[in-house]
Design a protein around this motif. Structure first.
Motif, short mmCIF file in Angstrom:
data_model
loop_
_atom_site.label_atom_id
_atom_site.label_comp_id
_atom_site.label_asym_id
_atom_site.label_seq_id
_atom_site.Cartn_x
_atom_site.Cartn_y
_atom_site.Cartn_z
N ILE A 222 -80.15 27.87 -7.76
CA ILE A 222 -79.75 26.59 -8.36
C ILE A 222 -80.91 25.98 -9.13
O ILE A 222 -80.72 25.45 -10.24
N VAL A 223 -82.13 26.08 -8.58
CA VAL A 223 -83.31 25.60 -9.30
C VAL A 223 -83.47 26.35 -10.61
O VAL A 223 -83.73 25.76 -11.67
N GLY A 224 -83.28 27.67 -10.55
CA GLY A 224 -83.37 28.48 -11.77
C GLY A 224 -82.31 28.08 -12.79
O GLY A 224 -82.60 28.00 -13.99
N MET A 225 -81.09 27.83 -12.32
CA MET A 225 -80.02 27.40 -13.22
C MET A 225 -80.39 26.09 -13.93
O MET A 225 -80.12 25.90 -15.11
N TRP A 226 -81.01 25.18 -13.18
CA TRP A 226 -81.44 23.90 -13.76
C TRP A 226 -82.49 24.12 -14.85
O TRP A 226 -82.40 23.56 -15.94
N ILE A 227 -83.46 24.99 -14.56
CA ILE A 227 -84.50 25.30 -15.55
C ILE A 227 -83.88 25.96 -16.78
O ILE A 227 -84.15 25.59 -17.92
N GLY A 228 -83.01 26.95 -16.54
CA GLY A 228 -82.35 27.64 -17.65
C GLY A 228 -81.47 26.71 -18.47
O GLY A 228 -81.39 26.83 -19.70
N GLY A 229 -80.80 25.76 -17.78
CA GLY A 229 -79.97 24.80 -18.50
C GLY A 229 -80.78 23.91 -19.42
O GLY A 229 -80.36 23.61 -20.55
N LEU A 230 -81.98 23.51 -18.97
CA LEU A 230 -82.86 22.71 -19.82
C LEU A 230 -83.28 23.50 -21.06
O LEU A 230 -83.33 22.96 -22.17
N LEU A 231 -83.59 24.78 -20.84
CA LEU A 231 -83.99 25.63 -21.97
C LEU A 231 -82.83 25.81 -22.95
O LEU A 231 -83.02 25.76 -24.16
N GLN A 232 -81.61 26.01 -22.40
CA GLN A 232 -80.46 26.22 -23.28
C GLN A 232 -80.16 24.98 -24.11
O GLN A 232 -79.81 25.08 -25.29
N ASP A 233 -80.33 23.81 -23.53
CA ASP A 233 -80.07 22.56 -24.26
C ASP A 233 -81.04 22.37 -25.41
O ASP A 233 -80.73 21.64 -26.37
N ARG A 234 -82.21 23.00 -25.33
CA ARG A 234 -83.24 22.79 -26.35
C ARG A 234 -83.18 23.82 -27.49
O ARG A 234 -83.93 23.71 -28.45
N ILE A 235 -82.33 24.83 -27.34
CA ILE A 235 -82.27 25.86 -28.38
C ILE A 235 -80.99 25.70 -29.19
O ILE A 235 -79.96 25.24 -28.68
N ASN A 236 -81.04 26.10 -30.46
CA ASN A 236 -79.86 26.00 -31.32
C ASN A 236 -78.97 27.22 -31.13
O ASN A 236 -79.30 28.16 -30.39
#
Length: 262
Positions: A222-236
């Protein structure tokens, strides 16, 4: 009794606190990749955990994190958005499910190693072509094409348990918007993960001795999903597509490796 003693007592025989720490780190990595591109968690968990655990324990370990994170992924934009994605891709979901259930009966007949090689070759070629700029045009208005692709993905999934790469290849070829692609993948993989959980409760892989280990891998995932979600939100969209193709290429290479070693 210390916290570490409680953890060790809950682990399957042969596991210690050092192995658990490494497993938790792999779970964070798997969750991060999944949070960013929407798939590859089982591939990363199985590949990583199998380096120091038996295949059965590695399989048991990935089940609960996969169920939980796919539910998070499918519902990240809410139930209404998830329902809209289900309706939009209903043909793919229904046809894929039917063929997955049907082909699962053939597991004992067809050589799995050959199937893994076939999938690996197709996925690798697709990812390489896309990364090289060779597009494969596909339109969603053609329901017959969607049904054919769903049948192939479902058939492969039932035989090998691997329906992720063909599904991602299809969604990527469509140019699906990243948030919708994440939702659709979450729905498809979530249904598959629930089926996997039920199947392995029946098989004995998920049992009293292995369930605590799988449960321990849920929080870091779940922690990894949160980190990955932040990264996904920042990329086009273009960067998301390229990242997806890179992970898809690695998935294809891993399928080839498994097929050759089978």
């Amino acid at each position: 009794m210390s916290v570490s003693s409680y953890l060790v007592a809950a682990l399957p025989p042969g596991l210690n606190i050092e192995i658990l720490a490494f497993a938790l780190g792999i779970s964070v990595l798997a969750g991060t990749v999944k949070g960013m591109v929407g798939f590859a968690m089982p591939m990363i968990l199985v590949s990583g955990l199998s380096m120091f655990l038996s295949p059965e324990i590695a399989l048991a370990g990935l089940i609960l994190p996969t169920v939980v994170t796919n539910g998070m992924q499918a519902l990240r934009q809410g139930t209404a958005a998830a329902w809209q994605s289900i309706k939009r891709f209903r043909i793919f979901l229904l046809v894929g499910l039917v063929f997955l259930l049907a082909s699962a009966q053939l597991v004992r007949v067809l050589p799995q190693g050959i199937m893994l090689l076939v999938i690996g070759v197709l996925v690798t070629i697709f990812a390489l072509m896309q990364l090289m700029g060779r597009s494969i045009p596909m339109t969603r208005t053609n329901s017959q094409t969607e049904a054919v692709v769903a049948a192939v993905a479902g058939f492969i999934g039932g035989l090998s348990g691997i329906w992720g790469p063909p599904t991602v290849a299809y969604l990527t070829a469509l140019g699906t918007e990243k948030h919708e692609q994440m939702r659709v993948q979450g729905v498809i993989y979530g249904l598959g993960a629930m089926a996997l959980l039920l199947a392995h409760i029946g098989s004995g892989v998920m049992r009293a001795e292995t369930a605590p280990f799988s449960l321990m891998l849920v929080p870091p995932a779940i922690v990894g999903m949160w980190i990955g979600g932040l990264l996904q939100d920042r990329i086009n969209q273009a960067t998301f597509r390229r990242a997806t193709l890179v992970v898809l290429l690695l998935a294809g290479a891993n399928l080839l490796r498994r097929g050759l070693m089978y």
